[in-house]
Design a protein around this motif. Structure first.
Motif, PDB file in Angstrom:
ATOM      1  N   GLY A   1       0.807  -1.206   0.000  1.00  0.00           N
ATOM      2  CA  GLY A   1       0.000   0.000   0.000  1.00  0.00           C
ATOM      3  C   GLY A   1       0.849   1.268   0.000  1.00  0.00           C
ATOM      4  N   PRO A   2       0.230   2.431  -0.209  1.00  0.00           N
ATOM      5  CA  PRO A   2       0.988   3.663  -0.402  1.00  0.00           C
ATOM      6  C   PRO A   2       1.812   4.102   0.796  1.00  0.00           C
ATOM      7  CG  PRO A   2      -1.359   4.121  -0.162  1.00  0.00           C
ATOM      8  CD  PRO A   2      -1.223   2.645  -0.325  1.00  0.00           C
ATOM      9  N   TRP A   3       1.346   3.806   2.024  1.00  0.00           N
ATOM     10  CA  TRP A   3       2.077   4.308   3.188  1.00  0.00           C
ATOM     11  C   TRP A   3       3.231   3.404   3.581  1.00  0.00           C
ATOM     12  CZ3 TRP A   3       1.858   9.133   3.929  1.00  0.00           C
ATOM     13  CH2 TRP A   3       0.718   9.828   3.558  1.00  0.00           C
ATOM     14  N   THR A   4       3.070   2.113   3.475  1.00  0.00           N
ATOM     15  CA  THR A   4       4.207   1.216   3.719  1.00  0.00           C
ATOM     16  C   THR A   4       5.257   1.405   2.636  1.00  0.00           C
ATOM     17  OG1 THR A   4       2.864  -0.409   4.912  1.00  0.00           O
ATOM     18  CG2 THR A   4       4.888  -1.213   3.879  1.00  0.00           C
ATOM     19  N   LEU A   5       4.809   1.645   1.408  1.00  0.00           N
ATOM     20  CA  LEU A   5       5.759   1.898   0.323  1.00  0.00           C
ATOM     21  C   LEU A   5       6.508   3.207   0.569  1.00  0.00           C
ATOM     22  CD1 LEU A   5       6.544   0.460  -2.309  1.00  0.00           C
ATOM     23  CD2 LEU A   5       4.950   1.945  -3.518  1.00  0.00           C
ATOM     24  N   ALA A   6       5.799   4.248   1.019  1.00  0.00           N
ATOM     25  CA  ALA A   6       6.443   5.532   1.296  1.00  0.00           C
ATOM     26  C   ALA A   6       7.421   5.437   2.458  1.00  0.00           C
ATOM     27  CB  ALA A   6       5.386   6.594   1.598  1.00  0.00           C
ATOM     28  N   ALA A   7       7.157   4.528   3.403  1.00  0.00           N
ATOM     29  CA  ALA A   7       8.055   4.342   4.544  1.00  0.00           C
ATOM     30  C   ALA A   7       9.292   3.540   4.160  1.00  0.00           C
ATOM     31  CB  ALA A   7       7.308   3.636   5.675  1.00  0.00           C
ATOM     32  N   ALA A   8       9.209   2.729   3.113  1.00  0.00           N
ATOM     33  CA  ALA A   8      10.312   1.840   2.746  1.00  0.00           C
ATOM     34  C   ALA A   8      11.151   2.359   1.587  1.00  0.00           C
ATOM     35  CB  ALA A   8       9.764   0.452   2.405  1.00  0.00           C
ATOM     36  N   LEU A   9      10.512   2.988   0.604  1.00  0.00           N
ATOM     37  CA  LEU A   9      11.250   3.503  -0.558  1.00  0.00           C
ATOM     38  C   LEU A   9      12.016   4.766  -0.175  1.00  0.00           C
ATOM     39  CD1 LEU A   9       9.101   3.430  -3.830  1.00  0.00           C
ATOM     40  CD2 LEU A   9      11.265   2.264  -3.397  1.00  0.00           C
ATOM     41  N   GLU A  10      13.252   4.868  -0.673  1.00  0.00           N
ATOM     42  CA  GLU A  10      14.075   6.038  -0.388  1.00  0.00           C
ATOM     43  C   GLU A  10      14.074   7.015  -1.555  1.00  0.00           C
ATOM     44  OE1 GLU A  10      17.947   4.521   0.342  1.00  0.00           O
ATOM     45  OE2 GLU A  10      17.380   3.455   2.187  1.00  0.00           O
ATOM     46  N   LEU A  11      14.112   8.299  -1.205  1.00  0.00           N
ATOM     47  CA  LEU A  11      14.357   9.331  -2.199  1.00  0.00           C
ATOM     48  C   LEU A  11      15.840   9.323  -2.573  1.00  0.00           C
ATOM     49  CD1 LEU A  11      12.295  12.160  -0.472  1.00  0.00           C
ATOM     50  CD2 LEU A  11      11.647  10.941  -2.570  1.00  0.00           C
ATOM     51  N   ARG A  12      16.213  10.139  -3.527  1.00  0.00           N
ATOM     52  CA  ARG A  12      17.616  10.153  -3.969  1.00  0.00           C
ATOM     53  C   ARG A  12      18.567  10.585  -2.863  1.00  0.00           C
ATOM     54  NH1 ARG A  12      14.250  11.430  -8.003  1.00  0.00           N
ATOM     55  NH2 ARG A  12      14.538  10.487 -10.055  1.00  0.00           N
ATOM     56  N   ASN A  13      18.065  11.333  -1.859  1.00  0.00           N
ATOM     57  CA  ASN A  13      18.923  11.767  -0.755  1.00  0.00           C
ATOM     58  C   ASN A  13      19.043  10.730   0.351  1.00  0.00           C
ATOM     59  OD1 ASN A  13      16.477  11.882   0.557  1.00  0.00           O
ATOM     60  ND2 ASN A  13      16.465  14.109   0.877  1.00  0.00           N
ATOM     61  N   GLY A  14      18.403   9.588   0.162  1.00  0.00           N
ATOM     62  CA  GLY A  14      18.511   8.508   1.143  1.00  0.00           C
ATOM     63  C   GLY A  14      17.427   8.494   2.194  1.00  0.00           C
ATOM     64  N   GLU A  15      16.658   9.568   2.311  1.00  0.00           N
ATOM     65  CA  GLU A  15      15.543   9.575   3.260  1.00  0.00           C
ATOM     66  C   GLU A  15      14.321   8.898   2.633  1.00  0.00           C
ATOM     67  OE1 GLU A  15      15.303  10.083   6.282  1.00  0.00           O
ATOM     68  OE2 GLU A  15      17.006  11.331   6.841  1.00  0.00           O
ATOM     69  N   ALA A  16      13.442   8.426   3.482  1.00  0.00           N
ATOM     70  CA  ALA A  16      12.233   7.771   3.000  1.00  0.00           C
ATOM     71  C   ALA A  16      11.338   8.763   2.268  1.00  0.00           C
ATOM     72  CB  ALA A  16      11.460   7.148   4.159  1.00  0.00           C
ATOM     73  N   VAL A  17      10.599   8.267   1.289  1.00  0.00           N
ATOM     74  CA  VAL A  17       9.601   9.099   0.610  1.00  0.00           C
ATOM     75  C   VAL A  17       8.677   9.745   1.627  1.00  0.00           C
ATOM     76  CG1 VAL A  17       7.622   9.024  -0.973  1.00  0.00           C
ATOM     77  CG2 VAL A  17       9.709   7.752  -1.526  1.00  0.00           C
ATOM     78  N   LEU A  18       8.482   9.060   2.751  1.00  0.00           N
ATOM     79  CA  LEU A  18       7.601   9.565   3.807  1.00  0.00           C
ATOM     80  C   LEU A  18       7.997  10.959   4.279  1.00  0.00           C
ATOM     81  CD1 LEU A  18       5.207   8.585   5.604  1.00  0.00           C
ATOM     82  CD2 LEU A  18       6.919   7.843   7.264  1.00  0.00           C
ATOM     83  N   SER A  19       9.262  11.343   4.092  1.00  0.00           N
ATOM     84  CA  SER A  19       9.750  12.636   4.567  1.00  0.00           C
ATOM     85  C   SER A  19       9.268  13.801   3.718  1.00  0.00           C
ATOM     86  CB  SER A  19      11.284  12.646   4.592  1.00  0.00           C
ATOM     87  OG  SER A  19      11.813  12.534   3.267  1.00  0.00           O
ATOM     88  N   ASP A  20       8.679  13.520   2.567  1.00  0.00           N
ATOM     89  CA  ASP A  20       8.276  14.568   1.619  1.00  0.00           C
ATOM     90  C   ASP A  20       6.814  14.337   1.235  1.00  0.00           C
ATOM     91  OD1 ASP A  20       7.742  16.010  -0.795  1.00  0.00           O
ATOM     92  OD2 ASP A  20       9.875  16.047  -1.287  1.00  0.00           O
ATOM     93  N   ARG A  21       5.907  15.179   1.717  1.00  0.00           N
ATOM     94  CA  ARG A  21       4.483  14.953   1.475  1.00  0.00           C
ATOM     95  C   ARG A  21       4.145  15.014  -0.013  1.00  0.00           C
ATOM     96  NH1 ARG A  21       5.193  13.091   5.550  1.00  0.00           N
ATOM     97  NH2 ARG A  21       4.229  13.527   7.558  1.00  0.00           N
ATOM     98  N   GLY A  22       4.789  15.907  -0.754  1.00  0.00           N
ATOM     99  CA  GLY A  22       4.550  15.955  -2.191  1.00  0.00           C
ATOM    100  C   GLY A  22       4.975  14.667  -2.871  1.00  0.00           C
TER     101      GLY A  22
END
Length: 337
Positions: free
Chosen positions: A116-137
């Motif tokens: 689901g979208p929230w577990t994916l956002a917690a696990a996938l990293e942005l290019r800076n290494g932080e989780a997608v969860l760190s960026d609401r956009g």
């Protein structure tokens, strides 16, 4: 489930699995699943094959115009599809081939799974290494990409099994941590702030409304947010029955009365001695009586499953556990009281 039982594509006394199976032989796994759950099979997942077959990589491969690669810290978003994305595509193609082979002529409910979208956002990293969860956009963009990718995935399943009424299971094991602000940052010294419940619900509702199929939300973590998931529009909630507390009971009663099915996980996902199937659903009967729900609605409202995926189980236990769920569901239908 009171007057709304007819809204589900699965019938009374149903049983199915959660998703993952042990080993690396997808044909053997799908043969077991289809042979056991003649009325509610599912697309087997085999994470033991490696990156791209794991739950995060598998779902990352379904995203539209978003690609991910494996880094030492996990899956990270990249600019273009690379080896890891192509491997995820290949594994999923093999899984669908096996599904098609062992469901020839099948007509009825068929379950496929994705993160689901929230577990994916917690696990996938942005290019800076932080989780997608760190960026609401970035969370919103990820949910939109996921919704589009899931529509295509469901369309593929329907093409492979033309008689199927496809049901989507969204795996959200990190949802409770997202709501509670317990997802660690890249440094692990602190956690990402809790996401507002209204934002969580809105994103889930967007996926649920957008995929064009009934959705079941799954979490084998404690503290499943039953009311939030029900408001987001899911048709069913899948959970570990042994983790329920008294605080959950009111929400469960409201869910059932509102027509939401309960996918009750009654067996551990790893090897353990199995009891009598009728006895393993005794707690469900007890809960039904305590909530004052009509016994006749029990087998229509509850689908029996293992508590979680079976990737960590032995092949023998996995086969026995799935067969146990079928017998337990029949016991519930034959003797709801």
């Amino acid at each position: 489930m009171s007057e709304k039982s007819g809204t589900h594509s699965w019938g009374a006394g149903a049983a199915t699995g959660v998703g993952s199976m042990p080993g690396e032989d997808v044909r053997e796994a799908e043969k077991t699943v289809a042979g056991t759950f003649e009325d509610f099979p599912y697309l087997a997942e085999l994470p033991a094959r490696g990156p791209g077959a794991d739950m995060i990589g598998r779902t990352a491969g379904m995203l539209v115009e978003v690609y991910a690669r494996v880094e030492p810290s996990g899956w990270r978003i990249g600019d273009r599809p690379g080896r890891d994305t192509r491997r995820a595509w290949s594994w999923l193609g093999e899984d669908l081939d096996a599904l098609e082979e062992f469901t020839q002529g099948y007509s009825g409910p068929l379950k496929v799974q994705a993160v689901g979208p929230w577990t994916l956002a917690a696990a996938l990293e942005l290019r800076n290494g932080e989780a997608v969860l760190s960026d609401r956009g970035a969370c919103r963009d990820l949910a939109a990409s996921l919704t589009e990718g899931l529509r295509e995935h469901l369309a593929q399943a329907r093409r492979r099994v033309p008689g199927a009424s496809v049901v989507l299971q969204l795996d959200e094991p990190s949802l409770t941590a997202v709501l509670a602000g317990r997802v660690p940052t890249a440094s692990t010294y602190r956690s990402h702030p809790a996401v507002d419940r209204a934002d969580v619900e809105s994103a889930l509702r967007g996926v649920v409304d957008g995929v064009g199929a009934p959705v079941v939300a799954h979490s084998c973590a404690p503290g499943v947010p039953f009311a939030l998931l029900r408001r987001a529009g899911v048709r069913g909630i899948s959970f570990d029955f042994d983790l329920l507390t008294e605080r959950d009971e009111e929400q469960i009663g409201e869910s059932v009365e509102g027509g939401t099915a309960l996918f009750a996980g009654i067996l551990p996902g790893t090897d353990t001695p199995l009891s009598d199937p009728a006895g393993s659903v005794g707690g469900i009967r007890t809960l039904w009586r305590r909530l004052g729900l009509a016994p006749g609605s029990l087998s229509e409202s509850v689908v029996i499953t293992p508590a979680c995926g079976l990737a960590g189980a032995s092949p023998g236990y996995a086969r026995a556990a799935l067969a146990h769920c079928v017998r337990a569901a029949k016991s519930l239908a034959d003797n709801p009281e």
